[in-house]
Design a protein around this motif. Structure first.
Motif, PDB file in Angstrom:
ATOM      1  N   VAL A   1       0.824  -1.208   0.000  1.00  0.00           N
ATOM      2  CA  VAL A   1       0.000   0.000   0.000  1.00  0.00           C
ATOM      3  C   VAL A   1       0.859   1.259   0.000  1.00  0.00           C
ATOM      4  O   VAL A   1       0.676   2.130  -0.851  1.00  0.00           O
ATOM      5  CB  VAL A   1      -0.988   0.002   1.189  1.00  0.00           C
ATOM      6  CG1 VAL A   1      -1.757   1.307   1.263  1.00  0.00           C
ATOM      7  CG2 VAL A   1      -1.940  -1.182   1.069  1.00  0.00           C
ATOM      8  N   GLU A   2       1.803   1.344   0.909  1.00  0.00           N
ATOM      9  CA  GLU A   2       2.613   2.564   0.998  1.00  0.00           C
ATOM     10  C   GLU A   2       3.622   2.640  -0.152  1.00  0.00           C
ATOM     11  O   GLU A   2       3.580   3.565  -0.957  1.00  0.00           O
ATOM     12  CB  GLU A   2       3.330   2.642   2.350  1.00  0.00           C
ATOM     13  CG  GLU A   2       2.423   2.524   3.556  1.00  0.00           C
ATOM     14  CD  GLU A   2       1.293   3.528   3.624  1.00  0.00           C
ATOM     15  OE1 GLU A   2       1.328   4.566   2.927  1.00  0.00           O
ATOM     16  OE2 GLU A   2       0.349   3.275   4.390  1.00  0.00           O
ATOM     17  N   ASP A   3       4.532   1.657  -0.218  1.00  0.00           N
ATOM     18  CA  ASP A   3       5.554   1.675  -1.273  1.00  0.00           C
ATOM     19  C   ASP A   3       4.983   1.260  -2.624  1.00  0.00           C
ATOM     20  O   ASP A   3       5.370   1.800  -3.654  1.00  0.00           O
ATOM     21  CB  ASP A   3       6.720   0.734  -0.921  1.00  0.00           C
ATOM     22  CG  ASP A   3       7.553   1.267   0.230  1.00  0.00           C
ATOM     23  OD1 ASP A   3       7.663   2.489   0.376  1.00  0.00           O
ATOM     24  OD2 ASP A   3       8.100   0.446   0.995  1.00  0.00           O
ATOM     25  N   GLY A   4       4.072   0.314  -2.618  1.00  0.00           N
ATOM     26  CA  GLY A   4       3.572  -0.243  -3.869  1.00  0.00           C
ATOM     27  C   GLY A   4       2.413   0.500  -4.490  1.00  0.00           C
ATOM     28  O   GLY A   4       2.063   0.241  -5.640  1.00  0.00           O
ATOM     29  N   ASN A   5       1.810   1.423  -3.758  1.00  0.00           N
ATOM     30  CA  ASN A   5       0.655   2.130  -4.323  1.00  0.00           C
ATOM     31  C   ASN A   5       0.762   3.641  -4.107  1.00  0.00           C
ATOM     32  O   ASN A   5       0.853   4.399  -5.067  1.00  0.00           O
ATOM     33  CB  ASN A   5      -0.651   1.593  -3.729  1.00  0.00           C
ATOM     34  CG  ASN A   5      -1.841   1.826  -4.626  1.00  0.00           C
ATOM     35  OD1 ASN A   5      -1.746   1.713  -5.836  1.00  0.00           O
ATOM     36  ND2 ASN A   5      -2.974   2.174  -4.038  1.00  0.00           N
ATOM     37  N   ARG A   6       0.751   4.083  -2.859  1.00  0.00           N
ATOM     38  CA  ARG A   6       0.745   5.533  -2.613  1.00  0.00           C
ATOM     39  C   ARG A   6       2.026   6.207  -3.133  1.00  0.00           C
ATOM     40  O   ARG A   6       1.970   7.307  -3.672  1.00  0.00           O
ATOM     41  CB  ARG A   6       0.536   5.826  -1.141  1.00  0.00           C
ATOM     42  CG  ARG A   6      -0.888   5.503  -0.713  1.00  0.00           C
ATOM     43  CD  ARG A   6      -1.317   6.305   0.451  1.00  0.00           C
ATOM     44  NE  ARG A   6      -1.164   5.572   1.682  1.00  0.00           N
ATOM     45  CZ  ARG A   6      -1.837   5.874   2.785  1.00  0.00           C
ATOM     46  NH1 ARG A   6      -2.682   6.894   2.805  1.00  0.00           N
ATOM     47  NH2 ARG A   6      -1.658   5.190   3.875  1.00  0.00           N
ATOM     48  N   ARG A   7       3.148   5.559  -2.986  1.00  0.00           N
ATOM     49  CA  ARG A   7       4.398   6.110  -3.526  1.00  0.00           C
ATOM     50  C   ARG A   7       4.283   6.270  -5.048  1.00  0.00           C
ATOM     51  O   ARG A   7       4.679   7.289  -5.617  1.00  0.00           O
ATOM     52  CB  ARG A   7       5.559   5.189  -3.180  1.00  0.00           C
ATOM     53  CG  ARG A   7       6.890   5.665  -3.701  1.00  0.00           C
ATOM     54  CD  ARG A   7       7.996   4.721  -3.177  1.00  0.00           C
ATOM     55  NE  ARG A   7       9.290   5.189  -3.595  1.00  0.00           N
ATOM     56  CZ  ARG A   7       9.967   4.674  -4.621  1.00  0.00           C
ATOM     57  NH1 ARG A   7       9.461   3.671  -5.312  1.00  0.00           N
ATOM     58  NH2 ARG A   7      11.137   5.145  -4.942  1.00  0.00           N
ATOM     59  N   HIS A   8       3.710   5.258  -5.708  1.00  0.00           N
ATOM     60  CA  HIS A   8       3.559   5.303  -7.164  1.00  0.00           C
ATOM     61  C   HIS A   8       2.584   6.395  -7.603  1.00  0.00           C
ATOM     62  O   HIS A   8       2.777   7.018  -8.652  1.00  0.00           O
ATOM     63  CB  HIS A   8       3.139   3.936  -7.714  1.00  0.00           C
ATOM     64  CG  HIS A   8       4.232   2.936  -7.621  1.00  0.00           C
ATOM     65  ND1 HIS A   8       5.311   2.930  -8.468  1.00  0.00           N
ATOM     66  CD2 HIS A   8       4.439   1.921  -6.747  1.00  0.00           C
ATOM     67  CE1 HIS A   8       6.130   1.951  -8.133  1.00  0.00           C
ATOM     68  NE2 HIS A   8       5.629   1.329  -7.091  1.00  0.00           N
ATOM     69  N   ILE A   9       1.560   6.629  -6.815  1.00  0.00           N
ATOM     70  CA  ILE A   9       0.636   7.724  -7.127  1.00  0.00           C
ATOM     71  C   ILE A   9       1.394   9.046  -7.078  1.00  0.00           C
ATOM     72  O   ILE A   9       1.283   9.878  -7.989  1.00  0.00           O
ATOM     73  CB  ILE A   9      -0.558   7.755  -6.147  1.00  0.00           C
ATOM     74  CG1 ILE A   9      -1.380   6.470  -6.252  1.00  0.00           C
ATOM     75  CG2 ILE A   9      -1.425   8.999  -6.393  1.00  0.00           C
ATOM     76  CD1 ILE A   9      -2.364   6.277  -5.113  1.00  0.00           C
TER      77      ILE A   9
END
Length: 145
Positions: free
Chosen positions: A13-21
């Motif tokens: 969620v943090e590294d794999g999603n929000r960071r990418h956003i």
């Protein structure tokens, strides 16, 4: 069990999603444009954009609007802020997507989801918590026609 939950949360969620956003916004938000969202942390940091956050941790204008009218909320101040971009969780988008102002002025331009990766884990302790920020929708203000 909590350690497993937090490791998955961090990775997916943090590294794999929000960071990418945030990184996607960094590549797509033009200088001077603003991004409105509630989920400030990773997205705001990695976007390096001008963030307008709710409830106003880095946005004094949001605090002022909320103090001016105590009935104001996350959704109702969007027209007054008129941000160039809005990042919403699906249920947040569900609340506002049919409001005339939002419907006329914003278009869905991207979706970021970690739900597929989370499904690959099978059992996750605290899955509801981990899934809370697993999917976001990015809207952009439509060009004047």
């Amino acid at each position: 069990m909590t350690l497993i939950e937090m490791r998955i949360q961090q990775k997916e969620v943090e590294d794999g999603n929000r960071r990418h956003i945030g990184l996607w916004l960094k590549d797509n938000v033009k200088k001077g444009e603003s991004v409105y969202l509630e989920s400030l942390g990773y997205i705001g940091y990695f976007s390096q954009s001008r963030i307008i956050d709710y409830p106003g941790l880095v946005s004094p204008r949001v605090v002022a609007l909320l103090n001016e009218d105590r009935r104001s909320n996350f959704y109702s101040i969007i027209p007054r802020l008129s941000p160039d971009w809005v990042v919403l969780r699906p249920w947040e988008a569900g609340v506002i997507a049919e409001w005339p102002y939002f419907k006329m002025n914003y278009r869905l331009v991207n979706e970021f989801s970690a739900l597929g990766r989370l499904a690959g884990y099978g059992f996750i302790p605290g899955r509801v918590y981990v899934s809370y920020d697993a999917r976001f929708l990015v809207f952009k203000k439509a060009a004047l026609q």
